[in-house]
Motif scaffolding. Structure first.
Motif, PDB file in Angstrom:
ATOM      1  N   ALA A 125      18.258  46.581  -3.728  1.00 52.87           N
ATOM      2  CA  ALA A 125      17.417  47.717  -3.357  1.00 52.87           C
ATOM      3  C   ALA A 125      16.656  47.423  -2.067  1.00 52.87           C
ATOM      4  CB  ALA A 125      16.445  48.044  -4.496  1.00 52.87           C
ATOM      5  N   LEU A 126      16.127  46.209  -1.947  1.00 54.85           N
ATOM      6  CA  LEU A 126      15.413  45.825  -0.720  1.00 54.85           C
ATOM      7  C   LEU A 126      16.363  45.797   0.479  1.00 54.85           C
ATOM      8  CD1 LEU A 126      13.233  42.868  -2.090  1.00 54.85           C
ATOM      9  CD2 LEU A 126      12.378  45.102  -1.321  1.00 54.85           C
ATOM     10  N   ARG A 127      17.528  45.185   0.278  1.00 59.40           N
ATOM     11  CA  ARG A 127      18.450  44.988   1.390  1.00 59.40           C
ATOM     12  C   ARG A 127      18.972  46.331   1.912  1.00 59.40           C
ATOM     13  NH1 ARG A 127      21.754  42.282  -1.229  1.00 59.40           N
ATOM     14  NH2 ARG A 127      23.413  43.834  -1.300  1.00 59.40           N
ATOM     15  N   THR A 128      19.385  47.189   1.008  1.00 59.48           N
ATOM     16  CA  THR A 128      19.951  48.467   1.458  1.00 59.48           C
ATOM     17  C   THR A 128      18.871  49.400   1.997  1.00 59.48           C
ATOM     18  OG1 THR A 128      19.796  49.320  -0.787  1.00 59.48           O
ATOM     19  CG2 THR A 128      21.891  48.337  -0.138  1.00 59.48           C
ATOM     20  N   SER A 129      17.647  49.291   1.475  1.00 56.78           N
ATOM     21  CA  SER A 129      16.579  50.190   1.944  1.00 56.78           C
ATOM     22  C   SER A 129      15.970  49.723   3.255  1.00 56.78           C
ATOM     23  CB  SER A 129      15.467  50.295   0.900  1.00 56.78           C
ATOM     24  OG  SER A 129      15.972  50.726  -0.332  1.00 56.78           O
ATOM     25  N   LEU A 130      15.851  48.415   3.441  1.00 56.37           N
ATOM     26  CA  LEU A 130      15.090  47.869   4.572  1.00 56.37           C
ATOM     27  C   LEU A 130      15.965  47.155   5.590  1.00 56.37           C
ATOM     28  CD1 LEU A 130      12.040  46.406   2.602  1.00 56.37           C
ATOM     29  CD2 LEU A 130      12.236  48.648   3.731  1.00 56.37           C
ATOM     30  N   GLY A 131      17.228  46.899   5.265  1.00 53.31           N
ATOM     31  CA  GLY A 131      18.125  46.273   6.222  1.00 53.31           C
ATOM     32  C   GLY A 131      17.867  44.805   6.456  1.00 53.31           C
ATOM     33  N   THR A 132      17.213  44.134   5.517  1.00 51.32           N
ATOM     34  CA  THR A 132      17.024  42.695   5.655  1.00 51.32           C
ATOM     35  C   THR A 132      17.598  41.975   4.451  1.00 51.32           C
ATOM     36  OG1 THR A 132      15.412  40.910   5.907  1.00 51.32           O
ATOM     37  CG2 THR A 132      14.728  42.773   4.574  1.00 51.32           C
ATOM     38  N   GLY A 133      18.228  40.860   4.692  1.00 53.67           N
ATOM     39  CA  GLY A 133      18.721  40.032   3.604  1.00 53.67           C
ATOM     40  C   GLY A 133      17.758  38.937   3.214  1.00 53.67           C
ATOM     41  N   ARG A 134      16.646  38.854   3.943  1.00 56.70           N
ATOM     42  CA  ARG A 134      15.642  37.822   3.672  1.00 56.70           C
ATOM     43  C   ARG A 134      14.675  38.387   2.646  1.00 56.70           C
ATOM     44  NH1 ARG A 134      15.293  33.392   6.536  1.00 56.70           N
ATOM     45  NH2 ARG A 134      16.539  34.243   8.217  1.00 56.70           N
ATOM     46  N   THR A 135      15.006  38.220   1.391  1.00 53.79           N
ATOM     47  CA  THR A 135      14.262  38.873   0.319  1.00 53.79           C
ATOM     48  C   THR A 135      13.900  37.876  -0.767  1.00 53.79           C
ATOM     49  OG1 THR A 135      16.338  39.497  -0.770  1.00 53.79           O
ATOM     50  CG2 THR A 135      15.350  41.114   0.708  1.00 53.79           C
ATOM     51  N   ALA A 136      12.795  38.169  -1.430  1.00 50.44           N
ATOM     52  CA  ALA A 136      12.366  37.384  -2.588  1.00 50.44           C
ATOM     53  C   ALA A 136      11.958  38.341  -3.697  1.00 50.44           C
ATOM     54  CB  ALA A 136      11.188  36.476  -2.232  1.00 50.44           C
ATOM     55  N   VAL A 137      12.339  38.007  -4.902  1.00 52.49           N
ATOM     56  CA  VAL A 137      11.945  38.789  -6.067  1.00 52.49           C
ATOM     57  C   VAL A 137      11.273  37.828  -7.038  1.00 52.49           C
ATOM     58  CG1 VAL A 137      12.721  40.242  -7.966  1.00 52.49           C
ATOM     59  CG2 VAL A 137      13.839  40.405  -5.730  1.00 52.49           C
ATOM     60  N   ALA A 138      10.027  38.122  -7.347  1.00 52.78           N
ATOM     61  CA  ALA A 138       9.230  37.201  -8.165  1.00 52.78           C
ATOM     62  C   ALA A 138       8.642  37.928  -9.358  1.00 52.78           C
ATOM     63  CB  ALA A 138       8.103  36.597  -7.333  1.00 52.78           C
ATOM     64  N   ALA A 139       8.422  37.168 -10.426  1.00 49.92           N
ATOM     65  CA  ALA A 139       7.631  37.696 -11.538  1.00 49.92           C
ATOM     66  C   ALA A 139       6.195  37.908 -11.058  1.00 49.92           C
ATOM     67  CB  ALA A 139       7.659  36.728 -12.711  1.00 49.92           C
ATOM     68  N   ASP A 140       5.554  38.931 -11.609  1.00 47.12           N
ATOM     69  CA  ASP A 140       4.178  39.209 -11.165  1.00 47.12           C
ATOM     70  C   ASP A 140       3.237  38.057 -11.486  1.00 47.12           C
ATOM     71  OD1 ASP A 140       4.206  39.645 -13.879  1.00 47.12           O
ATOM     72  OD2 ASP A 140       3.167  41.562 -13.804  1.00 47.12           O
ATOM     73  N   ALA A 141       3.605  37.250 -12.468  1.00 47.39           N
ATOM     74  CA  ALA A 141       2.776  36.076 -12.745  1.00 47.39           C
ATOM     75  C   ALA A 141       2.767  35.131 -11.543  1.00 47.39           C
ATOM     76  CB  ALA A 141       3.295  35.353 -13.988  1.00 47.39           C
ATOM     77  N   LEU A 142       3.882  35.048 -10.829  1.00 49.72           N
ATOM     78  CA  LEU A 142       3.929  34.163  -9.664  1.00 49.72           C
ATOM     79  C   LEU A 142       3.188  34.771  -8.478  1.00 49.72           C
ATOM     80  CD1 LEU A 142       4.838  31.693  -8.129  1.00 49.72           C
ATOM     81  CD2 LEU A 142       7.056  32.791  -7.739  1.00 49.72           C
ATOM     82  N   THR A 143       3.363  36.052  -8.218  1.00 48.47           N
ATOM     83  CA  THR A 143       2.625  36.652  -7.100  1.00 48.47           C
ATOM     84  C   THR A 143       1.120  36.653  -7.391  1.00 48.47           C
ATOM     85  OG1 THR A 143       3.155  38.846  -8.003  1.00 48.47           O
ATOM     86  CG2 THR A 143       4.518  38.038  -6.182  1.00 48.47           C
TER      87      THR A 143
END
Lengths: 401, 401
Positions: free
Chosen positions: A142-160
């Motif tokens: 979803a991030l890559r196709t919407s924003l055009g970047t492959g530099r992405t991170a997906v974290a649990a909210d506990a980590l953020t």
């Protein structure tokens, strides 16, 4: 009607508002953006800041205590809000929420000649990711196709939440919103999670827990039980939800039961502030539970550093006092520090860390000393090569299982 | 995996089994049947008995203590089981469950020449009726169209539990299954209900409450919390539900969450029997809660008579002992008697009461001294005239709102 603990309403701009707000002042050259998203049970938020001209911070000099300290960031910072995540038979719909927020950001920041914003990196912190999204690859996509970047991170909210509260330092953080979860980590070797089991199995001391206990005290008064009743809470609950016999149908037919329960927490806080003994008792118990959750997350091998974060802490001194006292009794060696920032700040910190290993067309960022390492289920990294242009649709994640 | 407290497995015949079981011995003349149905959160049951040749009991000589005491009833008693009720966005689907059970009964008791069974009266006790089925007319219609009788009663399960446990006498009864609700009534003027608010708002001391607290104790041990943990319950919960991280997805994606929680109650009972202090404590708290629920239902104007009913009472002496002690402390003037029968017995009692005002082609039943009176939301009566043949499809109910 939901409990939105971390939202600073004065600074938050709705997605609709953003589309009609005045054009921001133009950049001398098109900026490259850092995008951070926090997806929670009571709403979602996106923040985007232009990459500063100065090099990205190194891992041993975290700047999360000052996430918006450059003039460009302060002037062009973009904030959007979106809907909350829904839990259905297929798990949560985090990817859909992320896609909608990204689309709003792209519309809001598309240039005068139709050029979409250039995104350097994007990071998402999402509720329930540790248990209810089996595959973070959908969020990376979803991030890559919407924003055009492959530099992405997906974290649990506990980590953020951890990154925001301790600014990248090792220790334990308990995040208290609709739910409650603690994570003790050094971002390397130690990863201990406690609670976060949801409103039926745990989330002890969270807004859903406080609200549920408040409604039980209201019903105890309504039923004329010998103990546990609170007439002030009964009056408050009638004012909020209407006649008592309608409450079950209002609650059990909804998908967002935890949020409905949590929506009563402000009433419990108000009743406690007015001296209602049952409400004071509920908040005191909540604080004790949160202290036990936090202490259990401060695992061996971590420095004795801890923090609590989340707007539920504003429920009053009954809660925070009990939390501090009980934590001090359990871990007299440890320091309980004020939270340095929100989970959204933590997601922005994470997006910034992603750029440390990037080559860039406008800046030469240094190679990081300690690059981010994926760790399921807490942190998943998108490994799309930034150059050449991405053509595959299959994301490569750290360990999605 | 669900907690089915009242089902006597030795006597209960599944719907499928009934279709293939040997033909019952023929009656000299086709009997007229009383049909009773209990629809609960963990399953549904139908029982049908042929009307005895003796007159129906009068209201001042209830026979619920001996619901199957005639030779014909004992020989031809028909029992079927069906699925549990589901709660969706439109409320519960009691009418569908009733229709399915009635259809199975008609198939099972259709005569050798294709003559369907003749039903004199039918009564349903249903879980959640007081709050989640806004219109009992749908249940009356299901009975009438399936069984061909307009002499129907639809009651909340709290009322059928009361009728079964006290055999029609005035007093208070707490019914403990997946949920917990108490009703204090004289079937005339006093109707006081306590608890029954569902697993998020109440049902204190019920199977869902005990199971949820047992799972919290298991997770406290898993998380290493300072208090409240139970390693025996953690082991039992892993054996039943698998690895801990899978529990939330198993629970929160399901519609029958209360039943899933309740399914752990036998493990808590077993651990308590083996001496686990946390499990003993949970059952003790459950018993105290149930005593408070029961005492609050024993309203002024009722005789000091009370009972508890439901298979959860078999969880052990920790629960029943605490219930008895706490009730005695709250109401030292009142008598806590053993339950005389199940909610299904209570529904059969209700069906029998419906025949008191009926004229019959085979018997001349006396006119009752005190006919049943509808009382929303506890009891709704179908007013279809028994003679002539019903032609309208619009039911007339007591007070469906």
């Amino acid at each position: 009607m939901t409990w939105t603990p971390d939202v600073d309403l004065a600074r938050t701009e709705s997605a609709t508002d953003a589309l009609t707000s005045p054009e921001p002042p133009p950049f001398p050259t098109p900026p490259r953006w850092l995008v951070a998203i926090d997806v929670g049970g009571s709403g979602s938020r996106l923040v985007a800041v232009p990459l500063p001209a100065v090099p990205a911070p190194s891992a041993d000099r975290p700047d999360a205590d000052h996430p918006t300290d450059t003039p460009d960031e302060a002037r062009h910072r973009t904030e959007l809000t979106g809907r909350s995540v829904a839990i259905g038979p297929d798990g949560s719909d985090v990817a859909d929420v992320v896609r909608d927020l990204c689309a709003s950001f792209v519309v809001a920041r598309t240039g005068p000649h139709g050029a979409p914003p250039v995104v350097a990196a994007a990071a998402v912190g999402a509720t329930g990711l540790a248990t209810l999204v089996p595959d973070p690859a959908t969020v990376h996509a979803a991030l890559r196709t919407s924003l055009g970047t492959g530099r992405t991170a997906v974290a649990a909210d506990a980590l953020t939440a951890h990154l925001g509260a301790l600014g990248g330092r090792a220790g334990a953080v308990v995040a208290v919103g609709t739910g409650a979860i603690a994570l003790g980590t050094d971002l390397r070797d130690v990863w201990r999670r406690t609670d976060g089991w949801g409103h039926l199995l745990g989330d002890l001391g969270s807004a859903s827990w406080i609200g549920a206990h408040g409604l039980r005290a209201a019903l105890a008064a309504h039923d004329g039980r010998a103990t546990g009743g609170s007439r002030p809470l009964l009056a408050a609950a009638r004012a909020r939800f209407g006649p008592v016999p309608t409450w079950p149908a209002q609650l059990y037919t909804r998908a967002d039961r935890a949020q409905v329960l949590g929506s009563f927490t402000p009433d419990v806080a108000a009743a406690a502030a007015a001296g209602d003994p049952a409400s004071v008792q509920i908040l005191t118990e909540a604080g004790r539970h949160l202290a036990e959750t936090l202490a259990a997350a401060l695992a061996p091998g971590l420095p004795p550093l801890a923090a609590a974060t989340g707007g539920v802490l504003a429920a009053g001194p009954s809660l925070t006092g009990a939390l501090a006292r009980r934590f001090a009794a359990l871990r007299p060696d440890a320091e309980l520090v004020p939270s340095a920032g929100t989970p959204l700040d933590g997601a922005l910190h994470l997006a910034r860390l992603l750029t440390q290993g990037a080559t860039s067309s406008t800046t030469d960022a240094p190679t990081p000393a300690t690059p981010l390492v994926a760790r399921a289920p807490w942190l998943s990294l998108g490994d799309e090569p930034p150059v050449p242009a991405p053509s595959t649709t299959t994301p490569i994640t750290g360990d999605p299982t």
